[in-house]
Scaffold this motif. Structure first.
Motif, PDB file in Angstrom:
ATOM      1  N   ARG A   1      -9.504  -2.966   0.659  1.00  0.00           N
ATOM      2  CA  ARG A   1      -8.391  -3.038   1.623  1.00  0.00           C
ATOM      3  C   ARG A   1      -7.294  -3.967   1.110  1.00  0.00           C
ATOM      4  N   LEU A   2      -7.693  -5.084   0.556  1.00  0.00           N
ATOM      5  CA  LEU A   2      -6.730  -6.036   0.007  1.00  0.00           C
ATOM      6  C   LEU A   2      -5.953  -5.409  -1.154  1.00  0.00           C
ATOM      7  N   ALA A   3      -6.632  -4.670  -1.995  1.00  0.00           N
ATOM      8  CA  ALA A   3      -5.978  -3.993  -3.126  1.00  0.00           C
ATOM      9  C   ALA A   3      -4.936  -2.994  -2.614  1.00  0.00           C
ATOM     10  N   ARG A   4      -5.287  -2.219  -1.589  1.00  0.00           N
ATOM     11  CA  ARG A   4      -4.324  -1.260  -1.014  1.00  0.00           C
ATOM     12  C   ARG A   4      -3.117  -1.990  -0.441  1.00  0.00           C
ATOM     13  N   GLN A   5      -3.379  -3.068   0.261  1.00  0.00           N
ATOM     14  CA  GLN A   5      -2.303  -3.846   0.889  1.00  0.00           C
ATOM     15  C   GLN A   5      -1.343  -4.405  -0.157  1.00  0.00           C
ATOM     16  N   LEU A   6      -1.880  -4.917  -1.257  1.00  0.00           N
ATOM     17  CA  LEU A   6      -1.066  -5.523  -2.316  1.00  0.00           C
ATOM     18  C   LEU A   6      -0.573  -4.493  -3.335  1.00  0.00           C
ATOM     19  N   ARG A   7      -1.048  -3.250  -3.186  1.00  0.00           N
ATOM     20  CA  ARG A   7      -0.674  -2.149  -4.085  1.00  0.00           C
ATOM     21  C   ARG A   7      -1.057  -2.453  -5.542  1.00  0.00           C
ATOM     22  N   VAL A   8      -2.313  -2.893  -5.678  1.00  0.00           N
ATOM     23  CA  VAL A   8      -2.910  -3.137  -6.991  1.00  0.00           C
ATOM     24  C   VAL A   8      -4.294  -2.493  -6.988  1.00  0.00           C
ATOM     25  N   THR A   9      -4.972  -2.525  -8.118  1.00  0.00           N
ATOM     26  CA  THR A   9      -6.306  -1.927  -8.186  1.00  0.00           C
ATOM     27  C   THR A   9      -7.366  -2.907  -7.687  1.00  0.00           C
ATOM     28  N   PRO A  10      -8.484  -2.365  -7.178  1.00  0.00           N
ATOM     29  CA  PRO A  10      -9.590  -3.251  -6.793  1.00  0.00           C
ATOM     30  C   PRO A  10     -10.083  -4.098  -7.976  1.00  0.00           C
ATOM     31  N   ALA A  11     -10.046  -3.534  -9.182  1.00  0.00           N
ATOM     32  CA  ALA A  11     -10.472  -4.303 -10.364  1.00  0.00           C
ATOM     33  C   ALA A  11      -9.569  -5.515 -10.576  1.00  0.00           C
ATOM     34  N   PHE A  12      -8.266  -5.338 -10.352  1.00  0.00           N
ATOM     35  CA  PHE A  12      -7.325  -6.454 -10.488  1.00  0.00           C
ATOM     36  C   PHE A  12      -7.648  -7.537  -9.453  1.00  0.00           C
ATOM     37  N   VAL A  13      -7.883  -7.121  -8.211  1.00  0.00           N
ATOM     38  CA  VAL A  13      -8.228  -8.083  -7.157  1.00  0.00           C
ATOM     39  C   VAL A  13      -9.502  -8.821  -7.534  1.00  0.00           C
TER      40      VAL A  13
ATOM     41  N   THR B   1      13.333  -1.284   7.112  1.00  0.00           N
ATOM     42  CA  THR B   1      14.029  -0.701   5.967  1.00  0.00           C
ATOM     43  C   THR B   1      13.243  -0.928   4.677  1.00  0.00           C
ATOM     44  N   ALA B   2      12.760  -2.140   4.473  1.00  0.00           N
ATOM     45  CA  ALA B   2      12.007  -2.446   3.259  1.00  0.00           C
ATOM     46  C   ALA B   2      10.741  -1.603   3.179  1.00  0.00           C
ATOM     47  N   LYS B   3      10.061  -1.428   4.302  1.00  0.00           N
ATOM     48  CA  LYS B   3       8.860  -0.597   4.321  1.00  0.00           C
ATOM     49  C   LYS B   3       9.208   0.830   3.914  1.00  0.00           C
ATOM     50  N   GLY B   4      10.282   1.347   4.454  1.00  0.00           N
ATOM     51  CA  GLY B   4      10.720   2.692   4.101  1.00  0.00           C
ATOM     52  C   GLY B   4      11.103   2.811   2.630  1.00  0.00           C
ATOM     53  N   LEU B   5      11.737   1.777   2.090  1.00  0.00           N
ATOM     54  CA  LEU B   5      12.107   1.794   0.672  1.00  0.00           C
ATOM     55  C   LEU B   5      10.875   1.755  -0.223  1.00  0.00           C
ATOM     56  N   VAL B   6       9.882   0.970   0.152  1.00  0.00           N
ATOM     57  CA  VAL B   6       8.639   0.923  -0.629  1.00  0.00           C
ATOM     58  C   VAL B   6       7.957   2.293  -0.608  1.00  0.00           C
ATOM     59  N   GLU B   7       7.901   2.908   0.566  1.00  0.00           N
ATOM     60  CA  GLU B   7       7.296   4.250   0.662  1.00  0.00           C
ATOM     61  C   GLU B   7       8.095   5.250  -0.170  1.00  0.00           C
ATOM     62  N   GLY B   8       9.424   5.167  -0.120  1.00  0.00           N
ATOM     63  CA  GLY B   8      10.265   6.033  -0.938  1.00  0.00           C
ATOM     64  C   GLY B   8      10.057   5.782  -2.416  1.00  0.00           C
ATOM     65  N   GLY B   9       9.888   4.527  -2.786  1.00  0.00           N
ATOM     66  CA  GLY B   9       9.617   4.179  -4.180  1.00  0.00           C
ATOM     67  C   GLY B   9       8.310   4.778  -4.658  1.00  0.00           C
ATOM     68  N   GLU B  10       7.293   4.768  -3.797  1.00  0.00           N
ATOM     69  CA  GLU B  10       6.006   5.367  -4.162  1.00  0.00           C
ATOM     70  C   GLU B  10       6.159   6.873  -4.362  1.00  0.00           C
ATOM     71  N   ARG B  11       6.919   7.540  -3.476  1.00  0.00           N
ATOM     72  CA  ARG B  11       7.157   8.980  -3.634  1.00  0.00           C
ATOM     73  C   ARG B  11       7.943   9.253  -4.916  1.00  0.00           C
ATOM     74  N   ALA B  12       8.932   8.408  -5.198  1.00  0.00           N
ATOM     75  CA  ALA B  12       9.748   8.590  -6.399  1.00  0.00           C
ATOM     76  C   ALA B  12       8.907   8.406  -7.665  1.00  0.00           C
ATOM     77  N   LEU B  13       7.998   7.437  -7.651  1.00  0.00           N
ATOM     78  CA  LEU B  13       7.112   7.239  -8.803  1.00  0.00           C
ATOM     79  C   LEU B  13       6.254   8.469  -9.051  1.00  0.00           C
ATOM     80  N   LYS B  14       5.722   9.037  -7.977  1.00  0.00           N
ATOM     81  CA  LYS B  14       4.898  10.255  -8.118  1.00  0.00           C
ATOM     82  C   LYS B  14       5.763  11.402  -8.633  1.00  0.00           C
ATOM     83  N   ALA B  15       6.968  11.554  -8.080  1.00  0.00           N
ATOM     84  CA  ALA B  15       7.862  12.650  -8.487  1.00  0.00           C
ATOM     85  C   ALA B  15       8.302  12.502  -9.945  1.00  0.00           C
ATOM     86  N   SER B  16       8.360  11.266 -10.443  1.00  0.00           N
ATOM     87  CA  SER B  16       8.796  11.024 -11.815  1.00  0.00           C
ATOM     88  C   SER B  16       7.685  11.300 -12.833  1.00  0.00           C
ATOM     89  N   GLY B  17       6.483  11.534 -12.315  1.00  0.00           N
ATOM     90  CA  GLY B  17       5.355  11.795 -13.213  1.00  0.00           C
ATOM     91  C   GLY B  17       4.483  10.583 -13.440  1.00  0.00           C
TER      92      GLY B  17
END
Length: 176
Positions: free
Chosen positions: A80-92, A158-174
């Motif tokens: 859960r902490l890894a998801r919240q921080l947007r890192v891998t569980p191994a990193f945590v 707004t920041a939450k929406g931008l982060v979500e948009g950034g995640e979609r953009a990363l996926k769309a970029s490959g």
């Protein structure tokens, strides 16, 4: 005689254009980039004062806030902490191990999920954070000095929406 060149536009959505220009958008991106760099530098500086790295500082604060706000005295799940921080569980796990060696965090098995690991702030870690809180408050208050309560709430959304948009953009970029 040369033809006038077509203007480079970095956005296509009308909502992001002002008078058919992306100048304001590019100014926003520049300011967000500068702000991101400032936050990274501030995190590194504050972390060093606490005797940890920037990522460890973020991890320690996230665990402390989870315990304070959610009342999870026993700790927060690594996944859960890894998801919240947007890192891998191994990193945590790796960074938490370093904080555990400094006796700032503790880990224990989950009573609910026998495979799960819970992280919590130790008494030592809590004491260090409480002593450091006035410094952190001063820095954060200064960063957000120009915001009133309404503007702050809007910025959070707004920041939450931008982060979500950034995640979609990363996926769309490959990028995975």
């Amino acid at each position: 005689m040369s033809r006038p060149r077509k203007k480079l536009r970095t956005v296509g959505r009308k909502a992001l254009l002002v008078k058919e220009s992306d100048h304001t958008f590019r100014e926003l991106i520049t300011n967000l980039h500068v702000m991101a760099q400032q936050l990274i530098e501030l995190r590194a500086s504050l972390a060093a004062q606490l005797g940890v790295t920037g990522p460890q500082f973020s991890l320690l604060l996230a665990v402390a806030h989870a315990q304070d706000e959610e009342g999870v005295e026993e700790g927060i799940n690594v996944s859960r902490l890894a998801r919240q921080l947007r890192v891998t569980p191994a990193f945590v796990t790796t960074e938490a191990g370093k904080l555990i060696r400094q006796r700032l965090l503790a880990k224990r098995g989950s009573k609910v999920d026998r495979r799960g690991v819970l992280l919590s702030v130790t008494e030592r870690g809590h004491g260090r954070l409480m002593a450091f809180a006035p410094k952190l408050q001063k820095v954060n208050d200064e960063i957000f000095r120009s915001l009133d309560a309404r503007t702050f709430r809007n910025l959070v959304r707004t920041a939450k929406g931008l982060v979500e948009g950034g995640e979609r953009a990363l996926k769309a970029s490959g990028k995975d």
